[in-house]
Design a protein around this motif. Structure first.
Motif, PDB file in Angstrom:
ATOM      1  N   ILE A   1     -11.823  -3.215 -25.639  1.00 17.32           N
ATOM      2  CA  ILE A   1     -11.852  -4.140 -26.813  1.00 17.32           C
ATOM      3  C   ILE A   1     -12.724  -5.092 -26.789  1.00 17.32           C
ATOM      4  O   ILE A   1     -12.968  -5.901 -25.833  1.00 17.32           O
TER       5      ILE A   1
ATOM      6  N   CYS B   1     -12.454   4.324 -26.444  1.00 17.76           N
ATOM      7  CA  CYS B   1     -11.616   5.006 -25.182  1.00 17.76           C
ATOM      8  C   CYS B   1     -13.063   5.587 -24.221  1.00 17.76           C
ATOM      9  O   CYS B   1     -13.349   6.507 -24.843  1.00 17.76           O
TER      10      CYS B   1
ATOM     11  N   ASP C   1     -11.062  -7.432 -23.313  1.00 20.34           N
ATOM     12  CA  ASP C   1      -9.867  -6.856 -22.940  1.00 20.34           C
ATOM     13  C   ASP C   1     -10.101  -5.331 -22.410  1.00 20.34           C
ATOM     14  O   ASP C   1     -10.757  -4.802 -22.945  1.00 20.34           O
ATOM     15  N   ILE C   2      -9.417  -5.077 -21.266  1.00 18.99           N
ATOM     16  CA  ILE C   2      -9.470  -3.540 -20.839  1.00 18.99           C
ATOM     17  C   ILE C   2      -7.901  -3.159 -20.440  1.00 18.99           C
ATOM     18  O   ILE C   2      -7.154  -3.866 -20.115  1.00 18.99           O
ATOM     19  N   LYS C   3      -7.572  -2.049 -21.230  1.00 17.72           N
ATOM     20  CA  LYS C   3      -6.242  -1.463 -20.984  1.00 17.72           C
ATOM     21  C   LYS C   3      -6.392   0.045 -20.527  1.00 17.72           C
ATOM     22  O   LYS C   3      -7.330   0.928 -20.694  1.00 17.72           O
ATOM     23  N   PRO C   4      -5.379   0.328 -19.759  1.00 13.41           N
ATOM     24  CA  PRO C   4      -5.266   1.754 -19.543  1.00 13.41           C
ATOM     25  C   PRO C   4      -4.889   2.819 -20.506  1.00 13.41           C
ATOM     26  O   PRO C   4      -4.365   2.310 -21.353  1.00 13.41           O
ATOM     27  N   TYR C   5      -5.721   3.831 -20.578  1.00 11.96           N
ATOM     28  CA  TYR C   5      -5.317   4.937 -21.283  1.00 11.96           C
ATOM     29  C   TYR C   5      -3.864   5.618 -20.947  1.00 11.96           C
ATOM     30  O   TYR C   5      -4.061   6.133 -20.070  1.00 11.96           O
ATOM     31  N   LEU C   6      -2.697   5.625 -21.692  1.00 10.51           N
ATOM     32  CA  LEU C   6      -1.565   6.223 -21.353  1.00 10.51           C
ATOM     33  C   LEU C   6      -1.245   7.245 -22.487  1.00 10.51           C
ATOM     34  O   LEU C   6      -0.963   7.042 -23.611  1.00 10.51           O
TER      35      LEU C   6
ATOM     36  N   LEU D   1      -6.715   0.191 -11.466  1.00  6.12           N
ATOM     37  CA  LEU D   1      -7.094   0.782 -12.770  1.00  6.12           C
ATOM     38  C   LEU D   1      -7.938   2.059 -12.214  1.00  6.12           C
ATOM     39  O   LEU D   1      -8.040   3.181 -13.071  1.00  6.12           O
TER      40      LEU D   1
ATOM     41  N   PHE E   1      -6.970   6.109 -13.346  1.00  8.01           N
ATOM     42  CA  PHE E   1      -6.765   6.230 -14.775  1.00  8.01           C
ATOM     43  C   PHE E   1      -8.206   7.265 -15.223  1.00  8.01           C
ATOM     44  O   PHE E   1      -9.219   6.697 -14.579  1.00  8.01           O
TER      45      PHE E   1
ATOM     46  N   TRP F   1      -9.147   1.875 -22.300  1.00  4.45           N
ATOM     47  CA  TRP F   1      -9.499   1.186 -23.749  1.00  4.45           C
ATOM     48  C   TRP F   1     -10.399  -0.069 -23.490  1.00  4.45           C
ATOM     49  O   TRP F   1     -10.088  -0.802 -22.367  1.00  4.45           O
TER      50      TRP F   1
ATOM     51  N   LEU G   1      -8.162  -5.920 -11.706  1.00  3.91           N
ATOM     52  CA  LEU G   1      -8.543  -4.701 -11.971  1.00  3.91           C
ATOM     53  C   LEU G   1      -7.945  -3.606 -10.872  1.00  3.91           C
ATOM     54  O   LEU G   1      -8.203  -2.225 -10.718  1.00  3.91           O
TER      55      LEU G   1
ATOM     56  N   ARG H   1      -9.344   7.583 -18.180  1.00  4.84           N
ATOM     57  CA  ARG H   1      -9.577   7.057 -19.389  1.00  4.84           C
ATOM     58  C   ARG H   1      -9.047   5.481 -19.627  1.00  4.84           C
ATOM     59  O   ARG H   1      -7.979   5.173 -19.136  1.00  4.84           O
TER      60      ARG H   1
END
Lengths: 224, 224
Positions: A61, A101, A127-132, A52, A55, A59, A49, A57
């Motif tokens: 999942i 998001c 899953d967790i992803k950065p908003y790009l 993170l 950011f 995502w 993490l 925002r």
């Protein structure tokens, strides 16, 4: 193709326990909902993490664990025509994967505070992803059949004494009816013999009539 | 929490067979790549795809089946510092789920033609969703540590005779070096004794020097 096995990395904690609690369109709904994502311990997720927090925002999942079986065609809340499920965000899909998001508030250890989710309490996070923005933000794109829906917005007038007597119920009615005041299998609305309408909210009934794009609430009544 | 079993709904078909074939940042890369998504038959997916054709963009949720084991901290191609994997889009994550927003060209039966993917041929597809600007498009958001990377862009000058002799290799060099001309474990770049650099491309070697933000290619040479 072989099935894939996924071990959730954590769980969503929200105030929404039942499906009807959750805002259907969090971006339009005026409730500010806070939620936390709790990742599971002993897997080095604290390290994963790091970075993170910068950011705005992220995502999520998720897995719609209470979605039930899937259907090829779906009636969504604001529509009157069934649509192919892959052209919707309905949870009733072959693999009930959720994609949201959310606004990131902060990260502390294994707990992520976020805003702007309509997920039910206990939903598994995969899953967790950065908003790009360069990869994810596309404005000015056609949004298929939903573009037509967006054009229709109703004005809701509630008689002043009704509003004062039941302001909480009134705000619920305002929210629900602004989206679509007509009977629909997903809403507890029926048309009455005189052409006016009745919306059921728990043990309350809300009566209104529709004139063009204007919905006027004339009574909110507690059932005896 | 119990593991979840997912049956892929289809497969991605692209020209990219090996990892080094795929564009690392499809939005920046100037190659136009076409791909198809082939959904599996006999599951009513034709019906589930109805109404999708009206959208300009769609989300693909995929499974990075060749990602190998996950790592809590990841060095991404343009960076010099390891980042928490949840703050990156790296495939080496606890659940190697891919999230890509692609341009939709058309839908015919069970085949969806798209543009703008960096996925390897044969990648399993788990879900398809419409891109909804109101829910998905957020410009003007902070993008954490990647904001600093975006600020750095190099100007690449290739000597005219070199460019003519090897225009295809030159364009590859231009693309790679503009992102980051320095040695890095993910790039085949080494520093030479005189302070200039050598980039390996198949059996070719590209020589250049770096002066501030300007990268000047002085030779592209075929190995004997």
């Amino acid at each position: 193709m072989d099935p894939i096995t996924i071990q959730p990395i954590g769980v969503v904690r929200t105030p929404y326990v039942e499906k009807y609690d959750a805002p259907r369109q969090p971006e339009v709904d005026d409730r500010v909902d806070q939620a936390t994502i709790e990742l599971f311990p002993h897997q080095n997720f604290e390290q994963a993490l790091e970075d993170l927090a910068g950011f705005d925002r992220i995502w999520l999942i998720t897995w719609f664990d209470r979605a039930g079986s899937w259907k090829p065609k779906i009636l969504t809340p604001r529509d009157r025509t069934k649509r192919g499920v892959f052209a919707t965000r309905s949870p009733h899909r072959p693999n009930p994967l959720g994609l949201t998001c959310v606004r990131l508030i902060d990260v502390k250890g294994l707990v992520i505070r976020v805003e702007g989710t309509d997920l039910l309490d206990g939903t598994p996070v995969l899953d967790i992803k950065p908003y790009l923005p360069y990869a994810d933000a596309f404005t000015d794109v056609r949004a298929g059949w939903t573009d037509d829906l967006a054009a229709t917005q109703y004005t809701v007038v509630i008689e002043p004494d009704i509003e004062a007597a039941a302001s909480e119920l009134a705000s619920h009615a305002r929210r629900v009816l602004a989206h679509d005041p007509f009977p629909h299998p997903y809403r507890r609305i029926k048309m009455l013999d005189d052409g006016s309408y009745e919306l059921a909210m728990k043990e309350w009934r809300c009566f209104y009539h529709i004139n063009g794009q204007v919905v006027t609430v004339t009574a909110i009544v507690l059932l005896p």
